[in-house]
Design a protein around this motif. Structure first.
Motif, PDB file in Angstrom:
ATOM      1  N   LEU B 132       0.741  -1.299   0.148  1.00 32.70           N
ATOM      2  CA  LEU B 132      -0.052  -0.246  -0.013  1.00 32.70           C
ATOM      3  C   LEU B 132       0.967   1.160   0.224  1.00 32.70           C
ATOM      4  CD1 LEU B 132      -2.782  -1.120   2.535  1.00 32.70           C
ATOM      5  CD2 LEU B 132      -3.001  -0.731   0.001  1.00 32.70           C
ATOM      6  N   ALA B 135       3.541   1.037  -3.452  1.00 37.30           N
ATOM      7  CA  ALA B 135       2.636   1.082  -4.832  1.00 37.30           C
ATOM      8  C   ALA B 135       1.797   2.139  -5.029  1.00 37.30           C
ATOM      9  CB  ALA B 135       1.720  -0.377  -4.916  1.00 37.30           C
ATOM     10  N   ALA B 136       1.296   2.537  -3.988  1.00 41.15           N
ATOM     11  CA  ALA B 136       0.032   3.619  -4.021  1.00 41.15           C
ATOM     12  C   ALA B 136       0.962   4.830  -3.802  1.00 41.15           C
ATOM     13  CB  ALA B 136      -1.066   3.249  -3.241  1.00 41.15           C
ATOM     14  N   ARG B 137       2.102   4.818  -3.011  1.00 38.45           N
ATOM     15  CA  ARG B 137       3.030   6.080  -2.625  1.00 38.45           C
ATOM     16  C   ARG B 137       1.902   7.011  -1.754  1.00 38.45           C
ATOM     17  NH1 ARG B 137       6.411   7.523  -7.938  1.00 38.45           N
ATOM     18  NH2 ARG B 137       7.314   5.462  -8.033  1.00 38.45           N
ATOM     19  N   VAL B 138       1.223   6.191  -0.818  1.00 38.08           N
ATOM     20  CA  VAL B 138       0.232   7.097   0.123  1.00 38.08           C
ATOM     21  C   VAL B 138       1.207   7.095   1.470  1.00 38.08           C
ATOM     22  CG1 VAL B 138      -1.832   6.933   1.478  1.00 38.08           C
ATOM     23  CG2 VAL B 138      -1.886   6.076  -0.864  1.00 38.08           C
ATOM     24  N   PRO B 139       1.172   8.274   1.964  1.00 38.58           N
ATOM     25  CA  PRO B 139       1.965   8.227   3.212  1.00 38.58           C
ATOM     26  C   PRO B 139       1.650   7.200   4.291  1.00 38.58           C
ATOM     27  CG  PRO B 139       0.742  10.174   2.948  1.00 38.58           C
ATOM     28  CD  PRO B 139       0.331   9.170   1.779  1.00 38.58           C
ATOM     29  N   LEU B 141       1.718   6.920   7.296  1.00 37.56           N
ATOM     30  CA  LEU B 141       1.041   7.341   8.568  1.00 37.56           C
ATOM     31  C   LEU B 141      -0.210   6.933   8.313  1.00 37.56           C
ATOM     32  CD1 LEU B 141       1.209   8.960  11.245  1.00 37.56           C
ATOM     33  CD2 LEU B 141       0.423  10.835  10.224  1.00 37.56           C
ATOM     34  N   VAL B 142      -1.017   7.106   7.144  1.00 38.33           N
ATOM     35  CA  VAL B 142      -2.206   7.069   6.707  1.00 38.33           C
ATOM     36  C   VAL B 142      -2.679   5.585   6.414  1.00 38.33           C
ATOM     37  CG1 VAL B 142      -4.338   7.571   5.363  1.00 38.33           C
ATOM     38  CG2 VAL B 142      -2.247   9.191   5.576  1.00 38.33           C
ATOM     39  N   VAL B 143      -1.843   5.022   5.867  1.00 39.07           N
ATOM     40  CA  VAL B 143      -1.947   3.653   5.565  1.00 39.07           C
ATOM     41  C   VAL B 143      -1.893   2.821   6.623  1.00 39.07           C
ATOM     42  CG1 VAL B 143      -0.612   1.438   4.508  1.00 39.07           C
ATOM     43  CG2 VAL B 143      -1.061   3.650   3.102  1.00 39.07           C
ATOM     44  N   LEU B 145      -2.335   3.608   9.652  1.00 33.69           N
ATOM     45  CA  LEU B 145      -3.285   3.897  10.657  1.00 33.69           C
ATOM     46  C   LEU B 145      -4.428   3.047  10.206  1.00 33.69           C
ATOM     47  CD1 LEU B 145      -4.624   5.766  12.951  1.00 33.69           C
ATOM     48  CD2 LEU B 145      -5.179   7.324  11.132  1.00 33.69           C
ATOM     49  N   GLY B 146      -4.762   2.977   9.031  1.00 32.34           N
ATOM     50  CA  GLY B 146      -5.796   1.872   8.493  1.00 32.34           C
ATOM     51  C   GLY B 146      -5.825   0.641   8.801  1.00 32.34           C
ATOM     52  N   THR B 147      -4.313  -0.032   8.673  1.00 28.28           N
ATOM     53  CA  THR B 147      -4.206  -1.386   8.801  1.00 28.28           C
ATOM     54  C   THR B 147      -4.095  -1.535  10.258  1.00 28.28           C
ATOM     55  OG1 THR B 147      -2.032  -1.044   8.544  1.00 28.28           O
ATOM     56  CG2 THR B 147      -3.051  -1.676   6.714  1.00 28.28           C
ATOM     57  N   ILE B 150      -7.409  -2.500  10.775  1.00 26.65           N
ATOM     58  CA  ILE B 150      -8.085  -3.842  10.014  1.00 26.65           C
ATOM     59  C   ILE B 150      -7.414  -5.076  10.655  1.00 26.65           C
ATOM     60  CG2 ILE B 150      -7.603  -4.863   7.816  1.00 26.65           C
ATOM     61  CD1 ILE B 150      -7.626  -2.098   6.367  1.00 26.65           C
TER      62      ILE B 150
END
Lengths: 347, 348
Positions: B132, B135-139, B141-143, B145-147, B150
């Protein structure tokens, strides 16, 4: 409709705020159909009380994240306020004195964050991880693992009181007023524009005459005061002052703000999206609870929502960009006009 | 703290050291500082109560520090690349429960298989984070926080309110949590080994050094041909695997597992790394520092009650330490910067 306005409309519908609010509408309608008891006034009241603290704290958090900073200490400020409130009550002070003192405490705690970020020049992520532990720790120092619960009913009942004959708690009105106030500041004043400017490039903002440090300090102070006020409300709402009140709430607040379309890098986002994000999380939680779905599914859904809402637009944008750079339309000028770009996006 | 920015430092002109020299000095000062704090803390506590250094309590202390050290070492890999992994507490919980469930399902399972399975569960979670983020180059911190939500949710869903007790796990596995070699707990040795291997890798391997390059300036790293996404992905996988290993250690040591294991641990782990001098915005820090940070935080927790300080002070002290640590970093880096600038102006 003229082509320009179609484009504008399409662009509006494509914004994150629109998709969050759309998702919210779908959730509410679906839950009203399929979940027994969801669409009752009584349940709406519960829902509002459930999300009240998150909703209030998310407002200043939005502004802070838009400037590219973050405040992870909000739930600890709430907990410390609650502990101090309990201790002062045990010591015999009247609540009329305690409540303003608590808000002053929030201002001080927020100022400590703000000064460490602005004057000392430390990164807010690290600072507020530190003060998160510090403030929570001080809450335990003040109240230990005791709980103070003997607040007078006139106050605790007052916190959750409904408006007249309706089932709507008065706090809903306060949330709406606060959200409007923050929305106006963010979207219709020079201060708001300054926040976006700081988030996009704080060096440039400083050169264009914005007092970056003072603005950030103000935001952290506001965040502290609001979190303390939420602490007072939380304590009265649950009629319980405890050091561990709202532990972990900072992550829910940040999740709601990011879900609402605010970029963690700062510089973009809108308050309507955040209000939608808070409501969406709260509604899903509430509906699943009513439908007897266990809390484990709740956290999976919360996490998936957050990840999907950030990952999908990012990947989509990158794919689109790659398609555009690798396969330029034959015979076209290098820079396509806005119209052709929209068409490409639709394809 | 503001004094550091206004007071001129005449001494600085003596050293025109290069970037690496200044950086190394900061790290050495930092690690020496933590070590000093640790020695002082242990010394004072022992004077107050000599029992603090009894074999039994030292063993307890080491066991306590084991989990946090393993997690902090993994977190260092991730933070150095300018990311962060907030999901480690959830990963630890999930893999601990996975190990317990394996034993419930196959009571005769060899201990080694269970350990590997726990590590694999962690690595898998780390791979999810890594994909995540990279590949998606999403910060991150956000990823993460989501996982965090999850993985914890999956853990809850799997546990469904059940609890796994020591009686469900073979004694050979639980012995891992108690066994000692020459008085040192096996688990603590595992933590030392992990720290040594990862520290050596970061210091000596090209790909290890590249992690620092990525953290200091991701764009420059990309342009200079470092496979940034692949390196970041690997850092997350290794960090996940280590969180899984910590989960195995947790299961062996405590023997009681439910879906809440490891809740809220993430910030303590980040705190240990930050106190240990790992800069939260990437590019600098050592595994040794992070491990020392973890040991210091654990020792504070053990020392406070002995010093008759109310145990409720622990978290506040941890918070103060974090603030002091990042303040010190800032102070030292401002000095180093001025030193460099001094060197530059003389050179020019």
């Amino acid at each position: 409709m003229a082509p320009e306005s179609t484009t504008a409309l399409r662009r509006l519908l494509a914004t994150r705020e629109a998709s969050v609010l759309g998702a919210l509408a779908v959730t509410v309608i679906a839950a009203s159909f399929w979940v027994d008891g969801f669409a009752s006034g009584r349940n709406t009241g519960f829902l509002v009380l459930d999300i009240a603290a998150i909703a209030i704290i998310a407002l200043p958090m939005t502004l802070i994240i838009i400037t590219g900073e973050i405040d992870l200490s909000v739930a600890s400020i709430l907990g410390l306020t609650s502990a101090v409130m309990g201790q002062l009550w045990v010591m015999g002070l009247p609540l009329e004195t305690i409540v303003p003192l608590c808000v002053v405490l929030g201002v001080v705690l927020g100022a400590v964050n703000g000064l460490l970020v602005t004057v000392a020049g430390l990164p807010s992520l690290a600072v507020t991880i530190g003060t998160m532990a510090l403030y929570r720790g001080l809450a335990y120092v003040v109240l230990g693992d005791r709980a103070v619960a003997d607040f007078p009913f006139s106050w605790t009942g007052g916190a959750t009181a409904r408006l007249g004959e309706t089932q709507i708690p008065w706090i809903a009105l306060l949330i709406i007023v606060l959200a409007l106030a923050f929305g106006v500041v963010l979207h219709a004043t020079p201060v708001g524009r300054a926040l976006y400017a700081i988030g996009n490039n704080d060096e440039a903002a400083r050169f264009s005459g914005i007092s970056v440090q003072r603005t950030k300090l103000g935001l952290f102070v506001t965040s502290g005061a609001v979190s303390a006020a939420a602490g007072v409300f939380w304590t009265l709402q649950y009629a319980s002052a405890r050091a561990d009140n709202a532990a972990g709430l900072e992550l829910s607040v940040v999740a709601a703000v990011l879900l609402g379309g605010v970029s963690i890098f700062g510089g973009s986002g809108a308050l309507a999206g955040v209000v939608g994000g808070v409501l969406l999380l709260g509604t899903i939680r509430n509906a699943l609870q009513l439908a007897d779905v266990s809390s484990d599914t709740l956290s999976i859904v919360t996490g998936l929502l957050l990840v999907v809402s950030v990952v999908v637009p990012n990947v989509a944008a990158r794919l689109r960009q790659r398609r555009r750079t690798t396969a330029p339309p034959p015979g076209r000028a290098v820079t396509p006009s806005p119209n052709t770009r929209t068409k490409q996006e639709v394809i | 703290m503001s004094a550091s920015t206004t007071t001129p430092e005449p001494r600085l002109k003596e050293h025109g050291g290069g970037d690496a020299g200044a950086g190394r000095r900061i790290r050495q000062v930092r690690e020496a500082g933590i070590l000093l704090a640790l020695v002082l803390l242990i010394g004072v506590t022992t004077v107050v109560n000599p029992n603090f250094l009894s074999a039994q309590s030292v063993r307890d202390l080491l066991l306590g520090a084991t989990l946090l050290t393993i997690l902090a070492v993994g977190q260092t890999l991730v933070i150095i690349t300018r990311s962060v992994d907030l999901s480690v507490g959830s990963i630890l919980g999930l893999s601990a429960f996975a190990v317990g469930s394996l034993f419930v399902a196959f009571p005769d399972l060899p201990v080694g298989v269970a350990v590997v399975a726990g590590v694999l569960v962690g690595a898998l979670c780390g791979a999810v984070n890594g994909v995540l983020v990279a590949a998606a180059r999403v910060p991150a911190l956000v990823v993460t926080l989501g996982t965090l939500y999850i993985f914890r949710g999956v853990d809850h869903w799997w546990a469904a309110g059940r609890q796994i007790n020591a009686a469900d796990m073979p004694s050979a596995f639980l012995a891992l949590g108690r066994q000692t070699v020459l008085g040192v707990p096996v688990l603590a040795l595992a933590a030392v080994l992990v720290a040594a291997v990862v520290g050596w890798y970061l210091a000596s391997y090209r790909s290890g050094r590249e992690l620092y390059a990525i953290g200091s300036e991701p764009d420059a790293a990309r342009l200079s041909g470092i496979p940034v996404d692949r390196r970041v992905f690997s850092a997350f996988v290794v960090n996940g695997a280590l969180a899984g290993l910590a989960g195995v250690c947790y299961a062996a040591r405590f023997g009681t597992l439910d879906a809440t294991v490891g809740t809220g641990l993430e910030l303590e782990v980040v705190a240990a790394a930050v106190v240990g001098g790992v800069a939260i915005f990437g590019g600098s820090g050592t595994v040794l520092g992070a491990a020392l940070g973890a040991v210091l935080l654990t020792t504070i927790g053990a020392a406070l009650p002995v010093l008759r300080v109310n145990g409720f002070w622990q978290e506040a002290v941890v918070g103060l330490l974090i603030l002091i640590a990042i303040g010190m970093d800032r102070l030292l880096s401002v000095r180093a910067e001025r030193r460099l600038r001094g060197g530059e102006s003389r050179g020019a």
